[in-house]
Design an enzyme around this catalytic site. Structure first.
Site, PDB file in Angstrom:
ATOM      1  N   HIS A   1      19.982  36.894  72.419  1.00 38.90           N
ATOM      2  CA  HIS A   1      20.409  36.138  70.583  1.00 38.90           C
ATOM      3  C   HIS A   1      21.075  35.870  70.335  1.00 38.90           C
ATOM      4  O   HIS A   1      22.906  36.314  71.278  1.00 38.90           O
ATOM      5  CB  HIS A   1      19.906  37.526  69.361  1.00 38.90           C
ATOM      6  CG  HIS A   1      18.992  37.126  68.882  1.00 38.90           C
ATOM      7  ND1 HIS A   1      18.392  36.668  67.478  1.00 38.90           N
ATOM      8  CD2 HIS A   1      17.295  37.840  70.026  1.00 38.90           C
ATOM      9  CE1 HIS A   1      17.090  37.628  67.699  1.00 38.90           C
ATOM     10  NE2 HIS A   1      16.828  37.465  68.428  1.00 38.90           N
TER      11      HIS A   1
ATOM     12  N   GLY B   1      12.188  29.376  70.263  1.00 38.81           N
ATOM     13  CA  GLY B   1      13.316  29.584  69.884  1.00 38.81           C
ATOM     14  C   GLY B   1      13.800  29.588  68.095  1.00 38.81           C
ATOM     15  O   GLY B   1      12.360  29.353  67.445  1.00 38.81           O
ATOM     16  N   GLU B   2      14.657  30.511  67.865  1.00 36.33           N
ATOM     17  CA  GLU B   2      14.989  30.451  66.364  1.00 36.33           C
ATOM     18  C   GLU B   2      15.639  29.661  65.528  1.00 36.33           C
ATOM     19  O   GLU B   2      16.674  29.820  66.711  1.00 36.33           O
ATOM     20  CB  GLU B   2      14.783  31.704  65.714  1.00 36.33           C
ATOM     21  CG  GLU B   2      13.442  32.789  66.362  1.00 36.33           C
ATOM     22  CD  GLU B   2      13.668  33.587  67.298  1.00 36.33           C
ATOM     23  OE1 GLU B   2      14.872  33.444  68.584  1.00 36.33           O
ATOM     24  OE2 GLU B   2      12.895  34.256  67.383  1.00 36.33           O
TER      25      GLU B   2
ATOM     26  N   ASN C   1      19.699  31.495  66.188  1.00 34.70           N
ATOM     27  CA  ASN C   1      20.271  31.569  67.617  1.00 34.70           C
ATOM     28  C   ASN C   1      20.542  30.330  67.966  1.00 34.70           C
ATOM     29  O   ASN C   1      22.033  29.717  68.402  1.00 34.70           O
ATOM     30  CB  ASN C   1      19.623  31.835  68.281  1.00 34.70           C
ATOM     31  CG  ASN C   1      19.209  33.593  68.321  1.00 34.70           C
ATOM     32  OD1 ASN C   1      19.703  34.411  67.050  1.00 34.70           O
ATOM     33  ND2 ASN C   1      17.993  33.691  68.368  1.00 34.70           N
TER      34      ASN C   1
ATOM     35  N   GLY D   1       0.674  31.564  69.968  1.00 35.06           N
ATOM     36  CA  GLY D   1      -0.256  29.974  69.331  1.00 35.06           C
ATOM     37  C   GLY D   1      -1.647  29.608  70.637  1.00 35.06           C
ATOM     38  O   GLY D   1      -0.919  29.308  71.851  1.00 35.06           O
TER      39      GLY D   1
ATOM     40  N   LYS E   1       9.178  33.201  60.811  1.00 32.95           N
ATOM     41  CA  LYS E   1      10.802  33.119  60.720  1.00 32.95           C
ATOM     42  C   LYS E   1      11.458  32.160  61.461  1.00 32.95           C
ATOM     43  O   LYS E   1      13.387  32.226  61.599  1.00 32.95           O
ATOM     44  CB  LYS E   1      11.626  34.128  60.994  1.00 32.95           C
ATOM     45  CG  LYS E   1      10.536  35.845  60.086  1.00 32.95           C
ATOM     46  CD  LYS E   1      10.571  37.457  61.717  1.00 32.95           C
ATOM     47  CE  LYS E   1       9.868  38.309  60.713  1.00 32.95           C
ATOM     48  NZ  LYS E   1       8.740  38.042  61.096  1.00 32.95           N
TER      49      LYS E   1
ATOM     50  N   ARG F   1       2.213  46.065  61.927  1.00 33.98           N
ATOM     51  CA  ARG F   1       3.301  45.324  62.628  1.00 33.98           C
ATOM     52  C   ARG F   1       4.271  45.322  63.059  1.00 33.98           C
ATOM     53  O   ARG F   1       4.282  45.810  64.677  1.00 33.98           O
ATOM     54  CB  ARG F   1       3.977  44.813  62.079  1.00 33.98           C
ATOM     55  CG  ARG F   1       3.337  43.382  60.973  1.00 33.98           C
ATOM     56  CD  ARG F   1       4.280  42.642  60.045  1.00 33.98           C
ATOM     57  NE  ARG F   1       3.791  42.364  59.056  1.00 33.98           N
ATOM     58  CZ  ARG F   1       3.604  40.170  59.414  1.00 33.98           C
ATOM     59  NH1 ARG F   1       3.572  40.246  60.642  1.00 33.98           N
ATOM     60  NH2 ARG F   1       2.385  39.352  59.039  1.00 33.98           N
TER      61      ARG F   1
END
Length: 329
Positions: free
Chosen positions: A39, A106-107, A110, A174, A253, A277
């Site tokens: 991260h 990725g997000e 970051n 997915g 997210k 979760r």
């Protein structure tokens, strides 16, 4: 035989402290090694850390003797695929047979820090698999040139690399990417989910592997699960809500850019949001049953992330009272 590993979360702990926890985990019997978070930012400011994973892993390799890898690195934004290949090959050469490269789409949390457009998931997935093509070619030791849809590489060669290429695992949730993972990577990483979803991901992964001329039997399947254990149920719940509120956010997210935005959303998170979760309980029997369920599904490695600050106690107690009770095959 399934092995149990330790999730080393650089969002929550400063690197020298986390090295101590990793060493303790090896002593306690977490034999799969380490899944190291990669991260730039923590999810929330409360988590309080964001050390550079590649520096940390160099120290981790010398401090411990177990395998380790990234969970997960995103190519194409902070890092060109050639830079990732360079870093991964160096760790592979330093610690033969111990380092694996975990990649993902990725997000924004970051990757937005370098500016530019944050594309839709379909584009990010295309970038990911083009990156794998580049990284795999560089691992061969040949001079590589590449002119693709997203990346250019001019006459690059890795001179420091291991005798056997670092395995590439892809984090996916997915069906489309699971199938492409089977075709282009050597293994798959996922997180705890409903049995039906995991079964679907495995089926797609195996389908892609066969299309790529590979036998899916023996291709590693890695799982990370989040738990919150403490001496009381109240403390376990409080740890999750305070330290890992992102685990209770039931929505994608990947497009949220700042820890402060996650902190604002965290004010809405309730203990009930963690259902299915994050397992929050002081009952070690429930933790054993929870982990055993995923062992029985056939994962090769299960990496445990205890979301609280009580890492030393978690490692000691789980090493003594949980890991020996698991039927690992």
């Amino acid at each position: 035989m399934t092995k149990i590993g330790y999730a080393a979360m650089l969002e929550q702990f400063q690197p020298m402290e986390l090295l101590d926890y990793c060493a303790a985990a090896e002593t306690a019997g977490f034999s799969a090694g380490y899944m190291v978070s990669e991260h730039f930012h923590p999810w929330t400011p409360q988590q309080g850390a964001s050390a550079f994973a590649w520096s940390f892993m160099g120290a981790l390799g010398t401090r411990t003797s177990l395998p380790f890898g990234t969970a997960v690195t995103c190519p194409g934004f902070r890092y060109h695929p050639a830079v990732i290949a360079h870093a991964a090959a160096t760790l592979g050469a330093m610690f033969p047979g111990r380092f694996w490269l975990g990649l993902g789409a990725g997000e924004a949390l970051n990757e937005h820090v370098v500016g530019g457009v944050w594309p839709e998931i379909g584009v990010r997935s295309a970038m990911l698999f083009e990156s794998i093509e580049i990284i795999s070619k560089l691992f061969s030791g040949n001079v590589v040139k590449h002119q693709g849809d997203h990346f250019t590489l001019e006459s690059a060669r890795l001179y420091t690399r291991p005798e056997e290429a670092v395995p590439i695992y892809v984090a996916t949730a997915g069906p489309v990417n699971a199938k492409r993972t089977g075709r282009h990577a050597q293994g798959m990483i996922t997180v705890g989910a409903a049995d039906e979803k995991i079964g679907m991901l495995w089926a797609k992964f195996e389908e892609g592997a066969r299309e790529g001329g590979k036998d899916p039997v023996g291709m590693p399947k890695l799982l990370q699960i989040h738990v919150s254990w403490a001496r009381t149920d109240e403390a376990a719940t409080d740890n999750a809500v305070r330290e890992w509120p992102n685990g209770g956010m039931p929505f994608p997210k990947q497009d949220i850019k700042n820890p402060e935005d996650f902190a604002a959303m965290a004010k809405l998170v309730k203990p009930s949001d963690f259902t299915n979760r994050v397992l929050m309980t002081s009952d070690l029997g429930k933790h054993i049953a929870h982990i055993q369920h995923y062992v029985d599904m056939g994962f090769d490695e299960i990496h445990l992330h205890n979301v609280g600050r009580n890492q030393a106690e978690f490692i000691e107690v789980f090493g003594r009272e949980v890991l020996p009770e698991l039927r690992l095959g």
